[in-house]
Write a protein that holds these residues in place. Sequence first.
Motif, PDB file in Angstrom:
ATOM      1  N   CYS A   1      64.126  45.028  88.862  1.00  0.00           N
ATOM      2  CA  CYS A   1      64.756  43.832  88.306  1.00  0.00           C
ATOM      3  C   CYS A   1      64.423  42.683  89.243  1.00  0.00           C
ATOM      4  CB  CYS A   1      66.260  44.031  88.192  1.00  0.00           C
ATOM      5  SG  CYS A   1      66.681  45.305  87.002  1.00  0.00           S
TER       6      CYS A   1
ATOM      7  N   CYS B   1      64.128  38.258  89.826  1.00  0.00           N
ATOM      8  CA  CYS B   1      64.411  36.882  89.415  1.00  0.00           C
ATOM      9  C   CYS B   1      63.604  35.952  90.318  1.00  0.00           C
ATOM     10  CB  CYS B   1      65.903  36.576  89.521  1.00  0.00           C
ATOM     11  SG  CYS B   1      66.291  34.898  88.998  1.00  0.00           S
TER      12      CYS B   1
ATOM     13  N   VAL C   1      63.672  32.745  90.319  1.00  0.00           N
ATOM     14  CA  VAL C   1      64.316  31.437  90.372  1.00  0.00           C
ATOM     15  C   VAL C   1      65.170  31.370  91.635  1.00  0.00           C
ATOM     16  CG1 VAL C   1      65.949  29.917  89.180  1.00  0.00           C
ATOM     17  CG2 VAL C   1      64.366  31.328  87.862  1.00  0.00           C
TER      18      VAL C   1
ATOM     19  N   ARG D   1      68.220  31.093  93.636  1.00  0.00           N
ATOM     20  CA  ARG D   1      69.636  31.301  93.309  1.00  0.00           C
ATOM     21  C   ARG D   1      70.375  31.740  94.553  1.00  0.00           C
ATOM     22  NH1 ARG D   1      71.582  32.181  88.215  1.00  0.00           N
ATOM     23  NH2 ARG D   1      70.068  31.494  86.727  1.00  0.00           N
TER      24      ARG D   1
ATOM     25  N   GLU E   1      64.771  32.280  97.141  1.00  0.00           N
ATOM     26  CA  GLU E   1      63.819  32.501  96.056  1.00  0.00           C
ATOM     27  C   GLU E   1      63.091  33.797  96.350  1.00  0.00           C
ATOM     28  OE1 GLU E   1      59.927  30.538  93.923  1.00  0.00           O
ATOM     29  OE2 GLU E   1      61.273  29.242  95.047  1.00  0.00           O
ATOM     30  N   ASP E   2      63.219  34.716  95.446  1.00  0.00           N
ATOM     31  CA  ASP E   2      62.569  36.010  95.612  1.00  0.00           C
ATOM     32  C   ASP E   2      61.127  35.903  95.124  1.00  0.00           C
ATOM     33  OD1 ASP E   2      62.188  38.636  96.221  1.00  0.00           O
ATOM     34  OD2 ASP E   2      63.421  39.444  94.610  1.00  0.00           O
TER      35      ASP E   2
ATOM     36  N   GLU F   1      62.350  40.714  84.283  1.00  0.00           N
ATOM     37  CA  GLU F   1      62.901  39.467  84.778  1.00  0.00           C
ATOM     38  C   GLU F   1      64.376  39.433  84.389  1.00  0.00           C
ATOM     39  OE1 GLU F   1      62.145  34.696  84.927  1.00  0.00           O
ATOM     40  OE2 GLU F   1      60.707  35.983  83.937  1.00  0.00           O
ATOM     41  N   LYS F   2      65.210  39.311  85.386  1.00  0.00           N
ATOM     42  CA  LYS F   2      66.651  39.409  85.162  1.00  0.00           C
ATOM     43  C   LYS F   2      67.334  38.355  86.038  1.00  0.00           C
ATOM     44  CE  LYS F   2      70.267  42.821  84.992  1.00  0.00           C
ATOM     45  NZ  LYS F   2      70.582  44.219  85.066  1.00  0.00           N
ATOM     46  N   CYS F   3      67.535  37.199  85.483  1.00  0.00           N
ATOM     47  CA  CYS F   3      68.154  36.099  86.236  1.00  0.00           C
ATOM     48  C   CYS F   3      69.531  35.801  85.660  1.00  0.00           C
ATOM     49  CB  CYS F   3      67.276  34.850  86.167  1.00  0.00           C
ATOM     50  SG  CYS F   3      65.689  35.056  86.968  1.00  0.00           S
ATOM     51  N   GLY F   4      70.540  36.099  86.449  1.00  0.00           N
ATOM     52  CA  GLY F   4      71.889  35.739  86.066  1.00  0.00           C
ATOM     53  C   GLY F   4      72.559  36.664  85.084  1.00  0.00           C
ATOM     54  N   GLU F   5      71.956  37.773  84.724  1.00  0.00           N
ATOM     55  CA  GLU F   5      72.569  38.707  83.802  1.00  0.00           C
ATOM     56  C   GLU F   5      73.564  39.581  84.578  1.00  0.00           C
ATOM     57  OE1 GLU F   5      69.791  40.851  81.398  1.00  0.00           O
ATOM     58  OE2 GLU F   5      68.428  39.146  81.387  1.00  0.00           O
TER      59      GLU F   5
END
Length: 88
Positions: free
Chosen positions: A39, A41, A43, A45, A55-56, A82-86
């Motif tokens: 997983c 992201c 972006v 965060r 930032e990964d 891609e799993k941003c904010g889930e």
Amino acid sequence: SEVWTTWPLAMGWDRVSAASHEAQLLRNRAQATVDFVLCFCGVSRSPGGGYPEVEDDLDWLLRLLGPAATERRNFTRIFIKEKCGEAT
């Protein structure tokens, strides 16, 4: 013809058949893969808890896989979700 009756032909054919079966099982097993699901992201965060934004990137994966990528590419698969904010 009496000489032929003392030879263990049936036992020999059974051994050949068993060896052939075992070889087929090994061929089938060689086609198995090891799958990794990452997983990710990309972006910037904050992970929460007062930590700063980060930032990964996947550069660490390139460094990890680079040396052994050639020898493992036929039986290792990597899936990147891609799993941003889930939440899940």
